[in-house]
Design a protein around this motif. Structure first.
Motif, PDB file in Angstrom:
ATOM      1  N   ALA A  69      38.033  13.432 -16.440  1.00  0.00           N
ATOM      2  CA  ALA A  69      37.574  14.604 -15.685  1.00  0.00           C
ATOM      3  C   ALA A  69      36.621  15.440 -16.541  1.00  0.00           C
ATOM      4  O   ALA A  69      35.601  15.946 -16.036  1.00  0.00           O
ATOM      5  CB  ALA A  69      38.775  15.440 -15.242  1.00  0.00           C
ATOM      6  N   LEU A  70      36.926  15.573 -17.837  1.00  0.00           N
ATOM      7  CA  LEU A  70      36.038  16.314 -18.729  1.00  0.00           C
ATOM      8  C   LEU A  70      34.706  15.585 -18.914  1.00  0.00           C
ATOM      9  O   LEU A  70      33.640  16.214 -18.963  1.00  0.00           O
ATOM     10  CB  LEU A  70      36.727  16.520 -20.086  1.00  0.00           C
ATOM     11  N   LEU A  71      34.754  14.267 -19.019  1.00  0.00           N
ATOM     12  CA  LEU A  71      33.518  13.484 -19.127  1.00  0.00           C
ATOM     13  C   LEU A  71      32.674  13.636 -17.862  1.00  0.00           C
ATOM     14  O   LEU A  71      31.438  13.711 -17.929  1.00  0.00           O
ATOM     15  CB  LEU A  71      33.848  12.002 -19.361  1.00  0.00           C
ATOM     16  N   GLU A  72      33.352  13.703 -16.720  1.00  0.00           N
ATOM     17  CA  GLU A  72      32.618  13.886 -15.456  1.00  0.00           C
ATOM     18  C   GLU A  72      31.995  15.273 -15.397  1.00  0.00           C
ATOM     19  O   GLU A  72      30.857  15.432 -14.919  1.00  0.00           O
ATOM     20  CB  GLU A  72      33.557  13.657 -14.279  1.00  0.00           C
ATOM     21  N   ILE A  77      34.809   2.986 -21.135  1.00  0.00           N
ATOM     22  CA  ILE A  77      34.237   2.889 -19.790  1.00  0.00           C
ATOM     23  C   ILE A  77      32.922   2.113 -19.830  1.00  0.00           C
ATOM     24  O   ILE A  77      32.683   1.232 -18.994  1.00  0.00           O
ATOM     25  CB  ILE A  77      34.031   4.293 -19.192  1.00  0.00           C
ATOM     26  N   VAL A  78      32.075   2.428 -20.810  1.00  0.00           N
ATOM     27  CA  VAL A  78      30.793   1.722 -20.918  1.00  0.00           C
ATOM     28  C   VAL A  78      31.035   0.241 -21.166  1.00  0.00           C
ATOM     29  O   VAL A  78      30.452  -0.624 -20.489  1.00  0.00           O
ATOM     30  CB  VAL A  78      29.936   2.325 -22.051  1.00  0.00           C
ATOM     31  N   GLN A  79      31.880  -0.080 -22.115  1.00  0.00           N
ATOM     32  CA  GLN A  79      32.118  -1.487 -22.447  1.00  0.00           C
ATOM     33  C   GLN A  79      32.698  -2.260 -21.269  1.00  0.00           C
ATOM     34  O   GLN A  79      32.254  -3.375 -20.960  1.00  0.00           O
ATOM     35  CB  GLN A  79      33.056  -1.579 -23.657  1.00  0.00           C
ATOM     36  N   VAL A 123      30.430   9.085 -13.542  1.00  0.00           N
ATOM     37  CA  VAL A 123      30.374   9.490 -12.148  1.00  0.00           C
ATOM     38  C   VAL A 123      31.156   8.488 -11.318  1.00  0.00           C
ATOM     39  O   VAL A 123      31.283   7.316 -11.699  1.00  0.00           O
ATOM     40  CB  VAL A 123      28.905   9.573 -11.663  1.00  0.00           C
ATOM     41  N   ALA A 124      31.681   8.950 -10.177  1.00  0.00           N
ATOM     42  CA  ALA A 124      32.368   8.063  -9.245  1.00  0.00           C
ATOM     43  C   ALA A 124      31.354   7.557  -8.226  1.00  0.00           C
ATOM     44  O   ALA A 124      30.802   8.354  -7.455  1.00  0.00           O
ATOM     45  CB  ALA A 124      33.504   8.796  -8.543  1.00  0.00           C
ATOM     46  N   PRO A 125      31.062   6.258  -8.193  1.00  0.00           N
ATOM     47  CA  PRO A 125      30.086   5.746  -7.229  1.00  0.00           C
ATOM     48  C   PRO A 125      30.595   5.823  -5.796  1.00  0.00           C
ATOM     49  O   PRO A 125      29.812   5.876  -4.848  1.00  0.00           O
ATOM     50  CB  PRO A 125      29.875   4.300  -7.669  1.00  0.00           C
ATOM     51  N   HIS A 126      31.924   5.816  -5.625  1.00  0.00           N
ATOM     52  CA  HIS A 126      32.524   5.903  -4.296  1.00  0.00           C
ATOM     53  C   HIS A 126      33.744   6.803  -4.382  1.00  0.00           C
ATOM     54  O   HIS A 126      34.328   7.003  -5.451  1.00  0.00           O
ATOM     55  CB  HIS A 126      32.949   4.521  -3.784  1.00  0.00           C
ATOM     56  N   THR A 127      34.166   7.341  -3.258  1.00  0.00           N
ATOM     57  CA  THR A 127      35.365   8.174  -3.212  1.00  0.00           C
ATOM     58  C   THR A 127      36.578   7.360  -3.639  1.00  0.00           C
ATOM     59  O   THR A 127      36.762   6.221  -3.218  1.00  0.00           O
ATOM     60  CB  THR A 127      35.578   8.722  -1.781  1.00  0.00           C
ATOM     61  N   SER A 128      37.414   7.954  -4.468  1.00  0.00           N
ATOM     62  CA  SER A 128      38.658   7.335  -4.941  1.00  0.00           C
ATOM     63  C   SER A 128      38.431   6.051  -5.735  1.00  0.00           C
ATOM     64  O   SER A 128      39.312   5.205  -5.835  1.00  0.00           O
ATOM     65  CB  SER A 128      39.602   7.031  -3.752  1.00  0.00           C
ATOM     66  N   SER A 129      37.229   5.893  -6.275  1.00  0.00           N
ATOM     67  CA  SER A 129      36.978   4.705  -7.097  1.00  0.00           C
ATOM     68  C   SER A 129      37.122   5.068  -8.560  1.00  0.00           C
ATOM     69  O   SER A 129      37.355   6.231  -8.914  1.00  0.00           O
ATOM     70  CB  SER A 129      35.570   4.173  -6.835  1.00  0.00           C
ATOM     71  N   GLY A 130      36.961   4.087  -9.407  1.00  0.00           N
ATOM     72  CA  GLY A 130      36.883   4.364 -10.826  1.00  0.00           C
ATOM     73  C   GLY A 130      35.547   5.017 -11.154  1.00  0.00           C
ATOM     74  O   GLY A 130      34.802   5.443 -10.266  1.00  0.00           O
ATOM     75  N   ARG A 131      35.237   5.081 -12.436  1.00  0.00           N
ATOM     76  CA  ARG A 131      34.023   5.765 -12.868  1.00  0.00           C
ATOM     77  C   ARG A 131      33.063   4.781 -13.541  1.00  0.00           C
ATOM     78  O   ARG A 131      33.483   3.778 -14.112  1.00  0.00           O
ATOM     79  CB  ARG A 131      34.354   6.895 -13.853  1.00  0.00           C
ATOM     80  N   ILE A 132      31.779   5.118 -13.487  1.00  0.00           N
ATOM     81  CA  ILE A 132      30.753   4.339 -14.183  1.00  0.00           C
ATOM     82  C   ILE A 132      29.925   5.296 -15.037  1.00  0.00           C
ATOM     83  O   ILE A 132      29.847   6.495 -14.748  1.00  0.00           O
ATOM     84  CB  ILE A 132      29.849   3.566 -13.196  1.00  0.00           C
ATOM     85  N   VAL A 174      32.350  17.184 -26.168  1.00  0.00           N
ATOM     86  CA  VAL A 174      33.235  16.051 -25.925  1.00  0.00           C
ATOM     87  C   VAL A 174      34.083  15.801 -27.168  1.00  0.00           C
ATOM     88  O   VAL A 174      33.574  15.746 -28.289  1.00  0.00           O
ATOM     89  CB  VAL A 174      32.422  14.781 -25.582  1.00  0.00           C
ATOM     90  N   SER A 175      35.398  15.644 -26.964  1.00  0.00           N
ATOM     91  CA  SER A 175      36.311  15.401 -28.084  1.00  0.00           C
ATOM     92  C   SER A 175      36.151  13.967 -28.587  1.00  0.00           C
ATOM     93  O   SER A 175      35.527  13.119 -27.939  1.00  0.00           O
ATOM     94  CB  SER A 175      37.757  15.617 -27.624  1.00  0.00           C
ATOM     95  N   GLU A 176      36.770  13.698 -29.742  1.00  0.00           N
ATOM     96  CA  GLU A 176      36.716  12.340 -30.299  1.00  0.00           C
ATOM     97  C   GLU A 176      37.363  11.340 -29.349  1.00  0.00           C
ATOM     98  O   GLU A 176      36.850  10.241 -29.149  1.00  0.00           O
ATOM     99  CB  GLU A 176      37.417  12.309 -31.660  1.00  0.00           C
ATOM    100  N   ARG A 177      38.517  11.731 -28.768  1.00  0.00           N
ATOM    101  CA  ARG A 177      39.153  10.804 -27.833  1.00  0.00           C
ATOM    102  C   ARG A 177      38.308  10.651 -26.578  1.00  0.00           C
ATOM    103  O   ARG A 177      38.220   9.563 -25.998  1.00  0.00           O
ATOM    104  CB  ARG A 177      40.568  11.267 -27.467  1.00  0.00           C
ATOM    105  N   GLY A 178      37.640  11.723 -26.166  1.00  0.00           N
ATOM    106  CA  GLY A 178      36.760  11.633 -25.006  1.00  0.00           C
ATOM    107  C   GLY A 178      35.634  10.634 -25.242  1.00  0.00           C
ATOM    108  O   GLY A 178      35.271   9.858 -24.353  1.00  0.00           O
ATOM    109  N   LEU A 179      35.081  10.643 -26.474  1.00  0.00           N
ATOM    110  CA  LEU A 179      34.040   9.668 -26.810  1.00  0.00           C
ATOM    111  C   LEU A 179      34.586   8.250 -26.788  1.00  0.00           C
ATOM    112  O   LEU A 179      33.906   7.315 -26.354  1.00  0.00           O
ATOM    113  CB  LEU A 179      33.463   9.984 -28.192  1.00  0.00           C
TER     114      LEU A 179
END
Length: 346
Positions: free
Chosen positions: A47-50, A13-15, A56-65, A2-7
Motif C-alpha cells: 500500500a505504501l509502494l502504491e 514484485i519486479v522480479q 499499480v493494480a492493473p485490475h480491481t482486486s488483482s495483484g500489483r505490477i 520507501v523503507s528498506e523492506r519496502g524496497l
C-alpha cells in the motif's frame, strides 16, 4: 520515503512480474520470498509502494505490477549488477573472436547481445571526428580502378575503390599519394575533410588527367571522412519486438520506426547519463520526448582506443534489468579489450 523492506518488496514484485507477466499479490510474495513477516504486513508495504506510485493494480482486486517509476527505483537501488554465467561469457567470447575489422566486430556484437537477451541489440559506431589521419595509401587494381585506403590513429581503416579510368606509373602514383597525404596526415578528420573540400574547389580543371584522377580520389577520401564523422548504429533482433508485442500497451510501430530511421535512437543514447561504471538506463516515460514511452533502453560505454560509444538494448519496460545490464557491460568490456588488443598489434 520507501523503507528498506519496502524496497525489498518492490524488488520481489519486479522480479516476479518480469518472470511470470502476472500481477503479484502479497500471498505470492510470502510464498516465494523469505521475508519472515505475514501477508498482512506485506500488504501494508505494498500500500505504501502504491502511494509512492511505484506499483499499480492493473485490475480491481488483482495483484500489483511495477510502474515506470517503480522500475526506475528498482534499477537505481540494484545492490550490484548480476554477473553473467560462465556459459554466457564463453558465448560472448566465441561470438566476438577474430573479427575481420571494426564493421565485423560490431556486427558480431549485436548478434551476440540479441541472442543472450532476446532484446533488440544496438551498438554505436565510435565517433572518429577528432581522430587524426595517420596514413593514406593508393593501390592500383587494374582496369582504371584504384583502391584508396585511409587509416586513423584510433585504428579505423576505410577502403574504397574509385574508377580513375587510367593506369599510372610509380612516379605519378607517388605524387598523388604525397598530395593527399600532405592534405590529411597528422590532421583531424574534421580538419582533413575541410582541407579536401578546399582542395576540390581550387583544383577544378578537368583538362589534366593527373588532376582529374586526383579529384576523383579526393572525393572518395572526402566520402570516407564524412562517414567517419557520422553517428551510426548497428542493430539486430528487431523481430524480438513482434514476439513481445503483448508487453506493449499500444503499437510497436514507433519502436520499429526508430529502429529504421536510427536518428531517434542516436539522440536518446547520446543523452543518457551513465553511472560511474558506464551503465545507463532510460525507462518508459523517460523516453516520451523521443516517442518511445513504452520502451526501455539500457546501455554500457565502450572505448575504441580513444573514441567512445555505447552498446545497448531496446525492449519493453518489463525486462530483466539486472541481466540485461550485466550483458551490455560484459559485451562492452570485451569489445573494448578486443579493440585495444587489435590496436596494439598494428
Amino acid at each position: 520515503m520507501v523503507s528498506e523492506r519496502g524496497l525489498e518488496v518492490l524488488r520481489a514484485i519486479v522480479q516476479d512480474y518480469v518472470d511470470t507477466r502476472e500481477p503479484v499479490g502479497s500471498k505470492t510474495i510470502v510464498d516465494r520470498h523469505a521475508f519472515g513477516v505475514s501477508a498482512a504486513t506485506i500488504r501494508n508495504d505494498m500500500a505504501l509502494l502504491e502511494d509512492e506510485e511505484l506499483i499499480v493494480a492493473p485490475h480491481t482486486s488483482s495483484g500489483r505490477i511495477p510502474t515506470d517509476k517503480g522500475y526506475r527505483v528498482f534499477v537505481d537501488h540494484l545492490a550490484e549488477v548480476r554477473p553473467l554465467t560462465p556459459a554466457q561469457r564463453t558465448a560472448i567470447s566465441s561470438f566476438l573472436e577474430g573479427p575481420v575489422d571494426l564493421d565485423d566486430a560490431l556486427s558480431r556484437t549485436v548478434r551476440a547481445l540479441t541472442q543472450l537477451t532476446g532484446q533488440v541489440a544496438i551498438v554505436q559506431y565510435p565517433s572518429f571526428e577528432r581522430a587524426n589521419v595517420s596514413h593514406v595509401e593508393l593501390v592500383q587494381l587494374g582496369s582504371g580502378r584504384m583502391l584508396v585506403i585511409v587509416v586513423t590513429d584510433t585504428g579505423r581503416v576505410s577502403q574504397r575503390v574509385s574508377n580513375v579510368q587510367d593506369e599510372f606509373d610509380e612516379t605519378d602514383l607517388g605524387r598523388m599519394r604525397a598530395e593527399l597525404s600532405t592534405l590529411l596526415v597528422g590532421r583531424s578528420v574534421r580538419d582533413g575533410l575541410h582541407r579536401i573540400e578546399t582542395h576540390l574547389a581550387l583544383h577544378d580543371d578537368p583538362t589534366k588527367p593527373w588532376d582529374a584522377a586526383t579529384r576523383v580520389l579526393a572525393r572518395a577520401v572526402a566520402e570516407d571522412l564524412e562517414e567517419f564523422r557520422q553517428d551510426r548504429l548497428v542493430l539486430a533482433g528487431s523481430a524480438n519486438l513482434a514476439k513481445r508485442e503483448s508487453d506493449f500497451r499500444g503499437s510497436i510501430y514507433p519502436l520499429l520506426e526508430a529502429i529504421e530511421q536510427q536518428v531517434t535512437l542516436v539522440r536518446l543514447m547520446g543523452e543518457m547519463v551513465a553511472d560511474e561504471h558506464g551503465l545507463a538506463a532510460s525507462i518508459g516515460r523517460e523516453n516520451e520526448a523521443f516517442g518511445l514511452a513504452e520502451a526501455s533502453v539500457v546501455t554500457s560505454d565502450y572505448d575504441a582506443t580513444g573514441a567512445g560509444a555505447r552498446v545497448g538494448l531496446l525492449g519493453p519496460t518489463r525486462m530483466d534489468y539486472p541481466t540485461n545490464l550485466a550483458a551490455v557491460r560484459a559485451v562492452a568490456r570485451y569489445l573494448t579489450r578486443m579493440l585495444e588488443e587489435d590496436d596494439t598489434s598494428r
